[in-house]
Design an enzyme around this catalytic site. Structure first.
Site, PDB file in Angstrom:
ATOM      1  N   CYS A  63      36.769  76.290 -87.148  1.00  0.00           N
ATOM      2  CA  CYS A  63      35.856  75.248 -87.594  1.00  0.00           C
ATOM      3  C   CYS A  63      34.854  75.650 -88.672  1.00  0.00           C
ATOM      4  CB  CYS A  63      35.052  74.651 -86.442  1.00  0.00           C
ATOM      5  SG  CYS A  63      36.049  74.272 -85.015  1.00  0.00           S
ATOM      6  N   GLY A  83      39.362  74.786 -91.088  1.00  0.00           N
ATOM      7  CA  GLY A  83      39.970  73.949 -90.062  1.00  0.00           C
ATOM      8  C   GLY A  83      40.495  72.671 -90.675  1.00  0.00           C
ATOM      9  N   ASN A  87      31.025  75.823 -84.042  1.00  0.00           N
ATOM     10  CA  ASN A  87      32.046  76.753 -84.535  1.00  0.00           C
ATOM     11  C   ASN A  87      32.025  77.985 -83.637  1.00  0.00           C
ATOM     12  OD1 ASN A  87      32.244  78.978 -87.425  1.00  0.00           O
ATOM     13  ND2 ASN A  87      33.798  78.429 -85.964  1.00  0.00           N
ATOM     14  N   GLY A  88      33.151  78.262 -82.980  1.00  0.00           N
ATOM     15  CA  GLY A  88      33.206  79.439 -82.119  1.00  0.00           C
ATOM     16  C   GLY A  88      34.016  79.158 -80.880  1.00  0.00           C
ATOM     17  N   TYR A 113      39.446  87.770 -94.339  1.00  0.00           N
ATOM     18  CA  TYR A 113      40.383  86.659 -94.512  1.00  0.00           C
ATOM     19  C   TYR A 113      39.757  85.261 -94.478  1.00  0.00           C
ATOM     20  CZ  TYR A 113      44.153  83.459 -93.120  1.00  0.00           C
ATOM     21  OH  TYR A 113      45.004  82.403 -93.022  1.00  0.00           O
TER      22      TYR A 113
END
Ligand code: SF4
Length: 466
Positions: A11, A38, A112-113, A252
């Site tokens: 996310c 995402g 996010n996580g 990345y």
């Protein structure tokens, strides 16, 4: 990282507080800049000071929002989210932002996580609650609105002291915007200011730059920053825990034009390539990289090796999100749907090909074959990360222990499996020096098996991928 062998982030989030501005439009373009984090669903919630209106759907930002939808999202506080599911199914009820009711009125939350103790939180904090969604984010949202505490900061702190795992969050009430990171700072979150007034939070600084917000800084681990009619406020964490930023943000996930802890992602990747060339040189004629994320590493390698950099593979950037399955013959051709080689650059050459990681090792053999079929005489594979030998449980959809090629085979066995003439991975020390960070400041869990102290469950290798 080539298609088919990828790991997925979980996310991208934005939050904007800017009276007098079209915050939904800013959130839209901010999310557009974070689309790489995402692609399953997205949403924007906007408050006009009295009520919160939210629009969320499955799909890409460009297909979800149009002028009509944005026109209905009127207000001066917004929260936006673009999702790759880690826990919870890929269904619209799990799309975010999530809306909750609290005694402070409506609340919109974007996460996010990945929590690692969702069940404990659910049992401990939500005894009387019916959960509609299946995601850990919903548990977190409900835990915050139901937590004890006279104000929102006390409630967030209460949940922070009990939640385990990774979470960067933006959250709005009808009159205020809150942003906070877990005490280990696993997932990134930064904020900036609009020149004409107002603030913006985002997973990555590229989203701020896209809408003209000036980057101020990253939130510290465990820090809460909030904005209301009285301005910007900061609540620093009560205890200092070691930071554990995900190393794969550098390798990345993050866009190369983003900054992380004051360091340019592009420059970090360039340095990873240089370091890799020092650690694993090869007699070769040209250096190339797998587009897109490995390109800075490939350029860095070529600079250090004194060899020309060539664009040996061209990526079709629009194929990534097709829902049409290729037929069997097309599938056998594999990566050619995504990459086409430039024969004139590769024919009869000894080629060094740089990539950022090998996860399952399913795609690298096809890349090596593609290069050989295009005339490469030798193919030397160089990877700008150390071997991935453990799964991730902090929000990255990677692979199980059984699926990870480097967890099950030696470097030479992997070389043989991918069909390369030689294979070299960047060392952990080389990686840390390339990003100018110390071991205690980063999560290297999937590379070392040592995870941040945010988890109290079984050993990682016993866990399935989330
Ligand atoms: S285990 Fe690996 S992918 Fe997961 S947060 Fe840590 S460094 Fe990132």
């Amino acid at each position: 990282m080539p298609a088919g062998d990828s790991m997925h982030e979980a996310c991208g989030i934005v939050g904007i507080y800017a009276p007098g501005n079209e915050v939904a439009r800013h959130a839209y373009f901010g999310l557009y800049a974070l689309q790489h984090r995402g692609q399953e669903s997205a949403g924007i919630a906007v408050s006009d000071g009295a009520t919160i209106v939210c629009h969320r759907e499955m799909g890409l930002i460009s297909s979800i929002f149009d002028e009509d939808v944005l026109g209905r999202l009127s207000g001066y506080i917004s929260v936006g989210h673009t999702r790759y599911s880690t826990t919870g199914s890929s269904i619209v009820v799990n799309a975010q932002p999530l809306l909750e009711h609290s005694d402070f009125g409506e609340v919109a939350l974007a996460h996010n996580g990945n929590l690692t103790n969702t069940d404990d939180l659910r049992e401990g904090l939500l005894a009387a609650t019916v959960l509609q969604a299946t995601s850990d984010s919903e548990v977190l949202a409900k835990a915050i609105v139901q937590a004890p505490g006279a104000d929102m900061i006390a409630r967030i702190r209460h949940v922070m002291s009990r939640a385990e795992g990774a979470y960067s969050i933006v959250m709005s009430t009808v009159k205020a915007l809150y942003a906070f990171r877990d005490p280990w700072g696993v997932r990134p979150l930064c904020y900036g200011r609009f020149p004409g007034g107002g603030y913006m939070f985002a997973s990555e600084s590229c989203a701020l730059a896209t809408v003209g917000a000036e980057y101020i800084r990253e939130l510290g681990p465990g820090e809460i920053v909030w904005i209301d009619a009285d301005g910007l406020h900061v609540d620093t964490p009560p205890a200092n825990k070691p930071q554990a930023l995900c190393m794969f943000e550098y390798i990345y996930f993050a866009r190369p034009d983003s900054m992380l802890s004051g360091k340019s992602i592009y420059m970090a990747r360039l340095e990873m390539g240089r370091q890799l060339a020092r650690e694993h040189p090869a007699d070769a004629d040209v250096v190339m990289a797998i587009p897109d994320s490995a390109i800075p590493g490939g350029i860095g390698f070529s600079q250090e090796a004194g060899l020309p950099y060539v664009e040996g593979l061209i990526k079709n950037r629009y194929i990534g999100r097709t829902f049409i399955s290729p037929d069997q013959r097309m599938r056998a051709r594999g990566v050619q749907l995504k990459f086409n080689p430039i024969r004139e650059l590769l024919e009869n050459k000894r080629v060094i090909v740089v990539d950022d990681s090998i996860v399952r090792g399913t795609t690298t053999p096809r890349i090596v074959k593609l290069l050989r079929d295009a005339g490469a005489r030798e193919v030397h594979v160089r990877i700008t990360s150390p071997p991935i030998i453990h799964p991730c449980y902090l929000g990255v959809d990677m692979a199980t222990h059984e699926e990870l090629i480097a967890a099950n085979f030696t470097i030479d066995e992997i070389r043989e499996k991918i069909g390369a003439d030689s294979l070299g991975f960047l060392s952990k020390e080389g990686l840390l020096s390339a990003v100018a960070r110390k071991r205690g400041e980063m999560c290297l869990g999937c590379l070392t098996g040592e995870y941040p102290e945010t988890y109290s469950g079984p050993p990682m290798y016993e866990m399935a991928t989330r």
